[in-house]
Scaffold this active site. Structure first.
Site, mmCIF file in Angstrom:
data_model
loop_
_atom_site.group_PDB
_atom_site.id
_atom_site.type_symbol
_atom_site.label_atom_id
_atom_site.label_comp_id
_atom_site.label_asym_id
_atom_site.label_seq_id
_atom_site.Cartn_x
_atom_site.Cartn_y
_atom_site.Cartn_z
ATOM 1 C CD GLU A 39 -2.659 2.991 -5.818
ATOM 2 O OE1 GLU A 39 -3.766 2.499 -6.162
ATOM 3 O OE2 GLU A 39 -1.720 2.298 -5.412
ATOM 4 N NE ARG A 56 -4.106 -1.812 0.111
ATOM 5 C CZ ARG A 56 -4.116 -2.941 -0.566
ATOM 6 N NH1 ARG A 56 -3.059 -3.261 -1.319
ATOM 7 N NH2 ARG A 56 -5.154 -3.749 -0.516
ATOM 8 C CG HIS A 62 -2.653 -1.182 -7.306
ATOM 9 N ND1 HIS A 62 -3.099 -0.355 -6.307
ATOM 10 C CD2 HIS A 62 -2.680 -2.442 -6.768
ATOM 11 C CE1 HIS A 62 -3.380 -1.058 -5.225
ATOM 12 N NE2 HIS A 62 -3.136 -2.332 -5.481
#
Length: 341
Positions: free
Chosen positions: A279, A251, A298
């Protein structure tokens, strides 16, 4: 025959349910598949449409098992309010924290997550990133593309025998540990919940956060909880040796991103980032051009083979639980809810 409701779009079904699993579903259950009419919108080529939340009560009515994935709306506790709700939620995706209210776990509902299967894909990503950056491959690739050849001021390094600091003993960390075994690395793991006995089983040594973050390789595998926010501090990053490789596939908030980028942009360390804070990231041209940064969107857990295996992975454990009460690797333990990813 028990009933199963697949609470995701046909496009998502094609993404996470392989042919063998679809046949198994039809053999063992009366299956109700969501259709395009149950979608909340058209979706896109990159992202299958999500299910309309209003369709969930209709599809779930009378179901013994709910098969879910990305695009499944939050399953409110009202689905279980009459005491006759589904016995099983099998999630063909990762975390279930945004999918269910933990109160249903206290009602005996068995929940399964494909997180451990996704973890293998993430482990491969971390290993690939370590090897790529240790050998300085993006830098050499860029030199050849620019018409150059040997870069005599740079020489790659080997992973074999090196110290690898691993932050968090999550399922993704355990996958990476398995993949690192042939390299004979010194695996230094920081996780306050990892017992000495379990560390021995994994073949790693437990250590402090400072020690884990002091070697040539550092890989981060922590959940997004308040305790992990900013745990990889500027001071820890400054203590990394020159040329260290940092991989963050967990994360974005776990690391001081600004400090990491500063040390990468001055050429002191190398970093592979698959997650960011926020993000998507908004990086300047200098950051985007840096050959010692490996930047991915990601996708560490996103592989073609991995996605198609997800429904089958959780279904296998769900069936074993229904048949004999066995808890397989995808079972979500209520006792671990607070520290789960």
């Amino acid at each position: 025959m028990p009933k199963l409701a697949a609470l995701f779009s046909p496009e998502r079904a094609a993404d996470v349910v392989d042919a063998n699993t679809r046949q198994l579903l039809e053999d063992r259950f009366e299956v109700l598949w969501a259709t395009s009419e149950h979608a909340a919108g058209p979706g896109s080529a990159a992202k299958p449409p999500a299910l309309d939340p209003a369709a969930v009560p209709e599809l779930a009515a009378g179901a013994d098992v709910l098969l879910t994935s990305w695009g499944t709306p939050h399953l409110g506790k009202e689905l279980w309010s009459d005491g006759n709700g589904p016995k099983v939620v099998a999630h063909a995706a990762g975390t279930v924290k945004n999918l269910i209210d933990p109160v249903i776990l206290d009602q005996g509902v068995a929940v399964f997550s494909a997180g451990p299967r996704i973890a293998w894909s993430v482990g491969e990503y971390c290993l690939a990133s370590m090897l790529t950056l240790a050998r300085r491959l993006p830098r050499f690739d860029g030199a050849v593309r620019a018409g150059g050849w040997k870069q005599t001021e740079y020489r790659g390094h080997e992973l074999a025998g090196a110290k690898v600091g691993i932050i968090g003993a999550s399922s993704t960390a355990r996958a990476l540990i398995t993949l690192l075994k042939p390299f004979g690395c010194d695996l230094a793991v920081y996780d306050p919940y990892l017992t000495a006995e379990r560390a021995g089983e994994l073949g790693v040594r437990t250590t402090t956060l400072e020690d884990a973050a002091s070697g040539p390789f550092l890989s981060i595998h922590v959940p997004n909880v308040p305790e992990t926010k900013g745990m990889i501090t500027r001071a820890l990053i400054e203590n990394l040796p020159n040329g260290a490789v940092v991989v963050n596939s967990s994360r974005g908030p776990a690391i001081d991103q600004q400090a990491l980028l500063e040390h990468a942009l001055d050429g002191r360390i190398y970093a592979a980032l698959d997650v960011y804070d926020p993000e998507p990231p908004q990086f300047d041209a200098k950051t985007l051009a840096a050959s010692n940064l490996l930047l991915t969107p990601h996708i560490a857990g996103d592989t073609a083979e991995g996605h198609l295996a997800l429904a089958g992975y959780v279904l296998k454990d769900a069936l074993q639980w229904l048949d004999n009460g066995t808890r397989g690797p995808s079972f979500v333990d209520p006792a671990s809810w607070s520290i789960a990813a």
